[in-house]
Scaffold this motif. Structure first.
Motif, PDB file in Angstrom:
ATOM      1  N   ASP A   9      22.087  67.994  -1.266  1.00 17.59           N
ATOM      2  CA  ASP A   9      22.427  67.777  -2.632  1.00 17.59           C
ATOM      3  C   ASP A   9      22.036  69.113  -3.355  1.00 17.59           C
ATOM      4  OD1 ASP A   9      22.660  66.078  -5.104  1.00 17.59           O
ATOM      5  OD2 ASP A   9      21.160  67.605  -5.662  1.00 17.59           O
ATOM      6  N   GLU A  10      22.847  69.807  -4.089  1.00 17.50           N
ATOM      7  CA  GLU A  10      22.675  71.196  -4.585  1.00 17.50           C
ATOM      8  C   GLU A  10      21.427  71.273  -5.130  1.00 17.50           C
ATOM      9  OE1 GLU A  10      25.259  72.104  -7.966  1.00 17.50           O
ATOM     10  OE2 GLU A  10      25.401  70.164  -8.486  1.00 17.50           O
ATOM     11  N   TYR A  11      20.576  70.234  -5.606  1.00 20.25           N
ATOM     12  CA  TYR A  11      19.456  70.322  -6.491  1.00 20.25           C
ATOM     13  C   TYR A  11      18.212  69.998  -5.228  1.00 20.25           C
ATOM     14  CZ  TYR A  11      22.213  70.549 -10.428  1.00 20.25           C
ATOM     15  OH  TYR A  11      23.035  70.982 -11.433  1.00 20.25           O
ATOM     16  N   ASP A  12      18.567  69.889  -4.096  1.00 22.52           N
ATOM     17  CA  ASP A  12      17.331  69.558  -3.200  1.00 22.52           C
ATOM     18  C   ASP A  12      16.450  70.687  -3.260  1.00 22.52           C
ATOM     19  OD1 ASP A  12      16.531  69.562   0.080  1.00 22.52           O
ATOM     20  OD2 ASP A  12      17.185  67.651  -0.647  1.00 22.52           O
ATOM     21  N   PHE A  13      15.093  70.079  -3.157  1.00 24.55           N
ATOM     22  CA  PHE A  13      14.076  71.111  -3.112  1.00 24.55           C
ATOM     23  C   PHE A  13      13.951  72.145  -2.093  1.00 24.55           C
ATOM     24  CE2 PHE A  13       9.555  71.916  -2.248  1.00 24.55           C
ATOM     25  CZ  PHE A  13       9.068  73.065  -3.130  1.00 24.55           C
ATOM     26  N   SER A  55      -5.303  66.795  -2.074  1.00 27.74           N
ATOM     27  CA  SER A  55      -4.344  65.725  -1.389  1.00 27.74           C
ATOM     28  C   SER A  55      -3.385  66.025  -1.232  1.00 27.74           C
ATOM     29  CB  SER A  55      -4.374  64.225  -2.298  1.00 27.74           C
ATOM     30  OG  SER A  55      -3.595  63.414  -1.644  1.00 27.74           O
ATOM     31  N   PHE A  56      -2.788  66.086   0.075  1.00 28.44           N
ATOM     32  CA  PHE A  56      -1.680  66.392   0.895  1.00 28.44           C
ATOM     33  C   PHE A  56      -0.769  65.338   1.351  1.00 28.44           C
ATOM     34  CE2 PHE A  56      -4.301  70.142   1.274  1.00 28.44           C
ATOM     35  CZ  PHE A  56      -3.551  70.970   0.876  1.00 28.44           C
ATOM     36  N   GLN A  57       0.182  64.930   0.600  1.00 26.41           N
ATOM     37  CA  GLN A  57       1.260  63.764   1.071  1.00 26.41           C
ATOM     38  C   GLN A  57       2.390  64.226   1.535  1.00 26.41           C
ATOM     39  OE1 GLN A  57       2.465  61.082  -1.920  1.00 26.41           O
ATOM     40  NE2 GLN A  57       3.774  59.879  -0.733  1.00 26.41           N
ATOM     41  N   VAL A  58       2.728  63.703   2.655  1.00 27.62           N
ATOM     42  CA  VAL A  58       3.941  64.421   3.633  1.00 27.62           C
ATOM     43  C   VAL A  58       5.057  63.707   2.940  1.00 27.62           C
ATOM     44  CG1 VAL A  58       4.801  64.657   5.806  1.00 27.62           C
ATOM     45  CG2 VAL A  58       2.487  64.692   5.565  1.00 27.62           C
ATOM     46  N   THR A 118       8.014  69.409   3.568  1.00 29.26           N
ATOM     47  CA  THR A 118       7.769  69.364   2.296  1.00 29.26           C
ATOM     48  C   THR A 118       6.586  68.455   2.090  1.00 29.26           C
ATOM     49  OG1 THR A 118       9.954  69.551   1.771  1.00 29.26           O
ATOM     50  CG2 THR A 118       8.615  68.860  -0.021  1.00 29.26           C
ATOM     51  N   LEU A 119       5.458  68.874   1.154  1.00 33.51           N
ATOM     52  CA  LEU A 119       4.275  68.057   0.890  1.00 33.51           C
ATOM     53  C   LEU A 119       4.382  68.015  -0.734  1.00 33.51           C
ATOM     54  CD1 LEU A 119       2.115  70.554   3.233  1.00 33.51           C
ATOM     55  CD2 LEU A 119       2.406  67.920   3.553  1.00 33.51           C
ATOM     56  N   LEU A 120       3.761  66.944  -1.068  1.00 37.37           N
ATOM     57  CA  LEU A 120       3.381  66.434  -2.475  1.00 37.37           C
ATOM     58  C   LEU A 120       1.750  66.683  -2.547  1.00 37.37           C
ATOM     59  CD1 LEU A 120       4.208  65.457  -5.154  1.00 37.37           C
ATOM     60  CD2 LEU A 120       3.884  63.348  -4.478  1.00 37.37           C
ATOM     61  N   VAL A 121       1.326  67.595  -3.625  1.00 36.98           N
ATOM     62  CA  VAL A 121       0.047  68.027  -3.391  1.00 36.98           C
ATOM     63  C   VAL A 121      -0.433  67.545  -4.832  1.00 36.98           C
ATOM     64  CG1 VAL A 121      -1.592  69.774  -3.562  1.00 36.98           C
ATOM     65  CG2 VAL A 121       0.265  70.160  -1.958  1.00 36.98           C
ATOM     66  N   VAL A 141       5.367  71.325  -2.379  1.00 35.92           N
ATOM     67  CA  VAL A 141       5.087  72.504  -1.964  1.00 35.92           C
ATOM     68  C   VAL A 141       5.812  72.478  -0.451  1.00 35.92           C
ATOM     69  CG1 VAL A 141       3.144  73.981  -0.828  1.00 35.92           C
ATOM     70  CG2 VAL A 141       2.912  72.457  -2.905  1.00 35.92           C
ATOM     71  N   LYS A 142       6.551  73.502  -0.378  1.00 41.22           N
ATOM     72  CA  LYS A 142       6.931  73.792   0.999  1.00 41.22           C
ATOM     73  C   LYS A 142       5.939  74.070   2.134  1.00 41.22           C
ATOM     74  CE  LYS A 142      11.520  75.296  -0.535  1.00 41.22           C
ATOM     75  NZ  LYS A 142      12.536  76.412  -0.522  1.00 41.22           N
ATOM     76  N   ALA A 143       6.173  73.395   3.408  1.00 43.43           N
ATOM     77  CA  ALA A 143       5.158  73.606   4.319  1.00 43.43           C
ATOM     78  C   ALA A 143       5.180  75.206   4.721  1.00 43.43           C
ATOM     79  CB  ALA A 143       5.537  72.732   5.452  1.00 43.43           C
ATOM     80  N   GLN A 144       6.148  75.938   4.755  1.00 47.84           N
ATOM     81  CA  GLN A 144       6.178  77.329   4.852  1.00 47.84           C
ATOM     82  C   GLN A 144       5.554  78.235   3.961  1.00 47.84           C
ATOM     83  OE1 GLN A 144      10.436  77.940   4.953  1.00 47.84           O
ATOM     84  NE2 GLN A 144      10.440  78.657   2.774  1.00 47.84           N
ATOM     85  N   THR A 145       4.880  77.606   2.800  1.00 47.01           N
ATOM     86  CA  THR A 145       4.232  78.298   1.959  1.00 47.01           C
ATOM     87  C   THR A 145       3.157  79.132   2.486  1.00 47.01           C
ATOM     88  OG1 THR A 145       5.123  76.813   0.026  1.00 47.01           O
ATOM     89  CG2 THR A 145       2.994  78.333  -0.395  1.00 47.01           C
ATOM     90  N   THR A 146       2.551  80.173   2.289  1.00 40.64           N
ATOM     91  CA  THR A 146       1.342  80.925   2.771  1.00 40.64           C
ATOM     92  C   THR A 146       0.361  80.267   2.034  1.00 40.64           C
ATOM     93  OG1 THR A 146       1.482  82.679   1.174  1.00 40.64           O
ATOM     94  CG2 THR A 146       2.867  82.905   3.236  1.00 40.64           C
ATOM     95  N   VAL A 147      -0.976  80.329   2.901  1.00 43.54           N
ATOM     96  CA  VAL A 147      -1.945  79.917   2.283  1.00 43.54           C
ATOM     97  C   VAL A 147      -2.451  80.850   1.371  1.00 43.54           C
ATOM     98  CG1 VAL A 147      -4.638  79.602   2.923  1.00 43.54           C
ATOM     99  CG2 VAL A 147      -2.816  79.098   4.763  1.00 43.54           C
ATOM    100  N   GLY A 148      -2.282  82.058   1.385  1.00 44.74           N
ATOM    101  CA  GLY A 148      -2.553  82.907   0.033  1.00 44.74           C
ATOM    102  C   GLY A 148      -1.896  82.512  -0.988  1.00 44.74           C
ATOM    103  N   GLU A 149      -0.582  82.377  -1.209  1.00 42.36           N
ATOM    104  CA  GLU A 149       0.223  81.873  -2.300  1.00 42.36           C
ATOM    105  C   GLU A 149      -0.386  80.580  -2.720  1.00 42.36           C
ATOM    106  OE1 GLU A 149       4.928  80.873  -3.535  1.00 42.36           O
ATOM    107  OE2 GLU A 149       4.372  81.661  -1.407  1.00 42.36           O
TER     108      GLU A 149
END
Length: 276
Positions: free
Chosen positions: A183-187, A253-256, A266-269, A204-212
């Motif tokens: 979908d064009e709005y897919d996260f 809390s990190f939900q997969v 993708t994670l829900l934080v 939160v994308k799993a590829q997000t750096t720990v620093g960010e």
């Protein structure tokens, strides 16, 4: 103006649109999308063409399974241990290492285990296939062509220091070209790594750096052992989590939300409320 005149004008504009040679890739994509909007090109075909064009600009590093998420077999593993790993992961190929992930000896095919006649005499070395090593900056279209010529289905990705960066399979490459049309709005397709979720919390994308992540959530996670949020969760669990599995790390809390057998997407934080 009658209907015939209007139709003639439309077909003249359409012919001009299709005949005009695009000057760059952006114009080509706009032309293809315009053809799709006019029902001259099916959505699936458009998605495949766009995927093929994108693959010519993507590097292996953007698609590979990172080193920490690689499912491997150790050279000293017994047959029962390897069979258990095959049943758990459902993978068909495994890099075989000698103690360290930087020391890849070869590739083991799960189907070869069906030919093992005497388990007590099993030695992984007897069943190794040669491993193919490629640099992480190789383009996907070039790699796909090499896969087709060599008939290999897996390659080990190395970084500039000759260390193991990850692995990539032919399925990973093809998924970028002929995968599901999102979908064009897919996260996962957005540029932002962190977004507010409509149901509460943050996606939160799993590829997000720990620093960010630390900057966004005022946390103090260390990036000494892993560079990404996905790696943080993997290291905490010691395995790839299941869909909708929730992990608590230092009060967060990190939900997969999206995961496959090899990687987290993708994670829900959820962050606990700050006490007044």
């Amino acid at each position: 103006m009658d209907i015939t005149t209007r139709n003639a004008g439309f077909f003249e504009r359409l012919s001009a649109l299709l005949v005009r040679e695009p000057e760059d890739r952006e114009q080509l994509i706009k032309l293809l999308r315009s053809a799709h909007q006019r029902n001259l090109l099916a959505a699936d075909a458009l998605g495949i063409i766009e995927g093929a064009l994108a693959a010519s600009e993507m590097s292996v590093r953007e698609v590979m399974v990172p080193r920490l998420q690689m499912e491997v077999v150790d050279i000293d593993d017994s047959l029962s241990e390897i069979v258990a790993r095959v049943n758990t992961t459902a993978h068909s190929r495994f890099p075989v290492i000698d103690g360290d992930r930087d020391n890849v000896l070869g590739i083991l095919l799960a189907k070869d285990l069906l030919r093992v006649e005497q388990a007590d005499r099993f030695n992984v070395r007897d069943w190794l296939r040669p491993a193919v090593f490629i640099p992480e900056f190789k383009r996907l279209d070039v790699l796909l062509r090499e896969f087709r010529v060599s008939r290999n289905h897996m390659a080990i990705v190395i970084d500039e220091y000759a260390g193991i960066a990850g692995l990539i399979t032919i399925e990973d490459v093809l998924e970028q070209i002929v995968g599901d049309i999102e979908d064009e709005y897919d996260f996962d397709e957005t540029d932002e790594n962190i977004q507010v979720d409509h149901a509460g919390g943050h996606r939160v994308k799993a590829q997000t750096t720990v620093g960010e992540f630390n900057e966004a959530f005022a946390t103090t996670f260390s990036d000494d052992k892993c560079q990404t949020v996905g790696g943080l969760v993997l290291r905490h669990l010691g395995r790839v989590p299941r869909h909708n599995e929730t992990v608590d790390i230092e009060g967060i809390s990190f939900q997969v939300l999206r995961v496959d057998s090899r990687r987290i997407y993708t994670l829900l934080v959820h962050q606990p409320p700050v006490a007044a």
